[in-house]
Design a protein around this motif. Structure first.
Motif, PDB file in Angstrom:
ATOM      1  N   ILE A  35       0.837  -1.206   0.000  1.00 36.88           N
ATOM      2  CA  ILE A  35       0.000   0.000   0.000  1.00 36.88           C
ATOM      3  C   ILE A  35       0.870   1.253   0.000  1.00 36.88           C
ATOM      4  N   ALA A  36       1.943   1.260   0.773  1.00 35.44           N
ATOM      5  CA  ALA A  36       2.846   2.420   0.820  1.00 35.44           C
ATOM      6  C   ALA A  36       3.564   2.638  -0.507  1.00 35.44           C
ATOM      7  N   SER A  37       3.703   1.600  -1.321  1.00 33.35           N
ATOM      8  CA  SER A  37       4.422   1.722  -2.589  1.00 33.35           C
ATOM      9  C   SER A  37       3.605   2.438  -3.666  1.00 33.35           C
ATOM     10  N   GLU A  38       2.290   2.488  -3.520  1.00 30.31           N
ATOM     11  CA  GLU A  38       1.419   3.102  -4.520  1.00 30.31           C
ATOM     12  C   GLU A  38       1.041   4.525  -4.101  1.00 30.31           C
ATOM     13  N   ALA A  39       1.015   5.420  -5.081  1.00 33.73           N
ATOM     14  CA  ALA A  39       0.666   6.816  -4.802  1.00 33.73           C
ATOM     15  C   ALA A  39      -0.841   7.007  -4.650  1.00 33.73           C
ATOM     16  N   GLY A  40      -1.627   6.230  -5.358  1.00 29.08           N
ATOM     17  CA  GLY A  40      -3.078   6.371  -5.332  1.00 29.08           C
ATOM     18  C   GLY A  40      -3.707   5.741  -4.109  1.00 29.08           C
ATOM     19  N   ARG A  41      -5.018   5.905  -4.032  1.00 28.66           N
ATOM     20  CA  ARG A  41      -5.737   5.333  -2.899  1.00 28.66           C
ATOM     21  C   ARG A  41      -6.248   3.939  -3.256  1.00 28.66           C
ATOM     22  N   VAL A  42      -6.410   3.127  -2.243  1.00 31.23           N
ATOM     23  CA  VAL A  42      -6.949   1.782  -2.403  1.00 31.23           C
ATOM     24  C   VAL A  42      -8.431   1.908  -2.758  1.00 31.23           C
ATOM     25  N   VAL A  43      -8.871   1.222  -3.820  1.00 31.82           N
ATOM     26  CA  VAL A  43     -10.288   1.232  -4.176  1.00 31.82           C
ATOM     27  C   VAL A  43     -11.001  -0.030  -3.702  1.00 31.82           C
ATOM     28  N   SER A  44     -10.224  -1.072  -3.377  1.00 31.10           N
ATOM     29  CA  SER A  44     -10.793  -2.299  -2.831  1.00 31.10           C
ATOM     30  C   SER A  44      -9.719  -3.000  -2.015  1.00 31.10           C
ATOM     31  N   ASP A  45     -10.111  -3.475  -0.865  1.00 31.04           N
ATOM     32  CA  ASP A  45      -9.181  -4.177   0.023  1.00 31.04           C
ATOM     33  C   ASP A  45      -9.945  -5.343   0.633  1.00 31.04           C
ATOM     34  N   LEU A  46      -9.717  -6.530   0.092  1.00 31.16           N
ATOM     35  CA  LEU A  46     -10.433  -7.727   0.520  1.00 31.16           C
ATOM     36  C   LEU A  46      -9.487  -8.614   1.310  1.00 31.16           C
ATOM     37  N   SER A  47      -9.909  -9.005   2.490  1.00 36.84           N
ATOM     38  CA  SER A  47      -9.104  -9.915   3.308  1.00 36.84           C
ATOM     39  C   SER A  47      -9.935 -11.129   3.682  1.00 36.84           C
ATOM     40  N   LEU A  48      -9.411 -12.289   3.342  1.00 32.25           N
ATOM     41  CA  LEU A  48      -9.989 -13.567   3.726  1.00 32.25           C
ATOM     42  C   LEU A  48      -8.926 -14.288   4.540  1.00 32.25           C
ATOM     43  N   PRO A  49      -9.256 -15.347   5.240  1.00 34.65           N
ATOM     44  CA  PRO A  49      -8.222 -16.042   6.005  1.00 34.65           C
ATOM     45  C   PRO A  49      -7.040 -16.464   5.112  1.00 34.65           C
ATOM     46  N   GLY A  50      -5.885 -15.884   5.386  1.00 35.10           N
ATOM     47  CA  GLY A  50      -4.666 -16.218   4.656  1.00 35.10           C
ATOM     48  C   GLY A  50      -4.518 -15.580   3.290  1.00 35.10           C
ATOM     49  N   LEU A  51      -5.492 -14.796   2.847  1.00 38.37           N
ATOM     50  CA  LEU A  51      -5.459 -14.219   1.505  1.00 38.37           C
ATOM     51  C   LEU A  51      -5.897 -12.754   1.547  1.00 38.37           C
ATOM     52  N   GLN A  52      -5.118 -11.896   0.883  1.00 36.62           N
ATOM     53  CA  GLN A  52      -5.472 -10.488   0.792  1.00 36.62           C
ATOM     54  C   GLN A  52      -5.388 -10.055  -0.670  1.00 36.62           C
ATOM     55  N   GLN A  53      -6.344  -9.211  -1.072  1.00 37.30           N
ATOM     56  CA  GLN A  53      -6.345  -8.640  -2.415  1.00 37.30           C
ATOM     57  C   GLN A  53      -6.500  -7.133  -2.271  1.00 37.30           C
ATOM     58  N   ILE A  54      -5.583  -6.379  -2.891  1.00 37.48           N
ATOM     59  CA  ILE A  54      -5.601  -4.925  -2.819  1.00 37.48           C
ATOM     60  C   ILE A  54      -5.687  -4.400  -4.248  1.00 37.48           C
ATOM     61  N   VAL A  55      -6.646  -3.493  -4.502  1.00 34.52           N
ATOM     62  CA  VAL A  55      -6.877  -2.991  -5.844  1.00 34.52           C
ATOM     63  C   VAL A  55      -6.739  -1.469  -5.865  1.00 34.52           C
ATOM     64  N   PHE A  56      -6.044  -0.974  -6.891  1.00 38.38           N
ATOM     65  CA  PHE A  56      -5.863   0.457  -7.124  1.00 38.38           C
ATOM     66  C   PHE A  56      -6.338   0.772  -8.543  1.00 38.38           C
ATOM     67  N   GLN A  57      -6.759   2.012  -8.776  1.00 40.62           N
ATOM     68  CA  GLN A  57      -7.028   2.526 -10.121  1.00 40.62           C
ATOM     69  C   GLN A  57      -5.951   3.564 -10.408  1.00 40.62           C
ATOM     70  N   THR A  58      -5.392   3.535 -11.621  1.00 39.38           N
ATOM     71  CA  THR A  58      -4.341   4.485 -11.974  1.00 39.38           C
ATOM     72  C   THR A  58      -4.256   4.612 -13.479  1.00 39.38           C
ATOM     73  N   MET A  59      -3.319   5.426 -13.928  1.00 39.77           N
ATOM     74  CA  MET A  59      -3.003   5.542 -15.346  1.00 39.77           C
ATOM     75  C   MET A  59      -1.627   4.919 -15.559  1.00 39.77           C
ATOM     76  N   THR A  68      -3.986  -4.873  -9.402  1.00 43.21           N
ATOM     77  CA  THR A  68      -4.413  -5.790  -8.350  1.00 43.21           C
ATOM     78  C   THR A  68      -3.198  -6.491  -7.777  1.00 43.21           C
ATOM     79  N   TYR A  69      -3.093  -6.457  -6.461  1.00 44.34           N
ATOM     80  CA  TYR A  69      -2.035  -7.169  -5.738  1.00 44.34           C
ATOM     81  C   TYR A  69      -2.676  -8.324  -4.984  1.00 44.34           C
ATOM     82  N   LEU A  70      -2.054  -9.495  -5.030  1.00 43.60           N
ATOM     83  CA  LEU A  70      -2.539 -10.662  -4.305  1.00 43.60           C
ATOM     84  C   LEU A  70      -1.464 -11.102  -3.317  1.00 43.60           C
ATOM     85  N   LEU A  71      -1.846 -11.189  -2.058  1.00 38.13           N
ATOM     86  CA  LEU A  71      -0.939 -11.614  -1.006  1.00 38.13           C
ATOM     87  C   LEU A  71      -1.501 -12.858  -0.341  1.00 38.13           C
ATOM     88  N   GLU A  72      -0.620 -13.729   0.052  1.00 32.55           N
ATOM     89  CA  GLU A  72      -0.991 -14.924   0.800  1.00 32.55           C
ATOM     90  C   GLU A  72      -0.227 -14.863   2.111  1.00 32.55           C
TER      91      GLU A  72
END
Length: 158
Positions: A35-59, A68-72
């Motif tokens: 999240i700190a690496s991106e200049a824009g704001r998070v438009v979606s942040d989904l967390s499930l047990p053991g899985l995270q998905q972070i979505v940004f909109q940009t040009m 979209t970033y996927l973390l386990e």
């Protein structure tokens, strides 16, 4: 104090020696680091047990894109660009040129699918039938695991 500065300088150099794998991230970064690496704001942040998905909109080079970033278990393992409206393939062509200039000749290439096999990263660029373009990046061991390639001695090209 002097010792603390030396330790800090060493840690900074060590951190700087890790290659960036996708944008300003490297594999296994934490959610907060991504999240700190991106200049824009998070438009979606989904967390499930053991899985995270972070979505940004940009040009990206003038093209609207979803990132979209996927973390386990709080470790970055995959990331992607989606260019939703690319019927003329301009975003696809830009990404192909950019990826080739950064990574060299693709490991495989078809009309609508191009791939690179790098030391730490697998990359696929696709132009899809719905007119969108998609570039996916995977950490190599994660790619092998999700494609049942771990321990088989096979590669993704086989």
């Amino acid at each position: 104090m002097k010792r603390a500065l030396v330790v800090f300088a060493f840690l900074f150099l060590a951190y700087g020696s890790f290659a960036l794998e996708f944008r300003k991230t490297s594999w296994l970064m934490t959610r907060e680091e991504v999240i700190a690496s991106e200049a824009g704001r998070v438009v979606s942040d989904l967390s499930l047990p053991g899985l995270q998905q972070i979505v940004f909109q940009t040009m990206v080079n003038g093209f609207p894109a979803t990132i979209t970033y996927l973390l386990e278990n709080d470790k970055l393992l995959s990331a992607s660009y989606t260019f939703k409206r690319d019927p003329d393939r301009k975003a696809f062509d830009f990404m192909k040129l950019d990826l080739t200039s950064r990574n060299g000749k693709p490991a495989f290439e078809k009309e609508n699918l191009v791939g690179w096999r790098l030391e730490r990263t697998e990359i696929a660029l696709a132009h899809l039938p719905d007119g969108s373009s998609y570039a996916a990046y995977w950490e190599k061991a994660y790619f092998a695991r999700i494609n049942n390639l771990a321990g088989t001695g096979r590669t993704a090209n086989e």
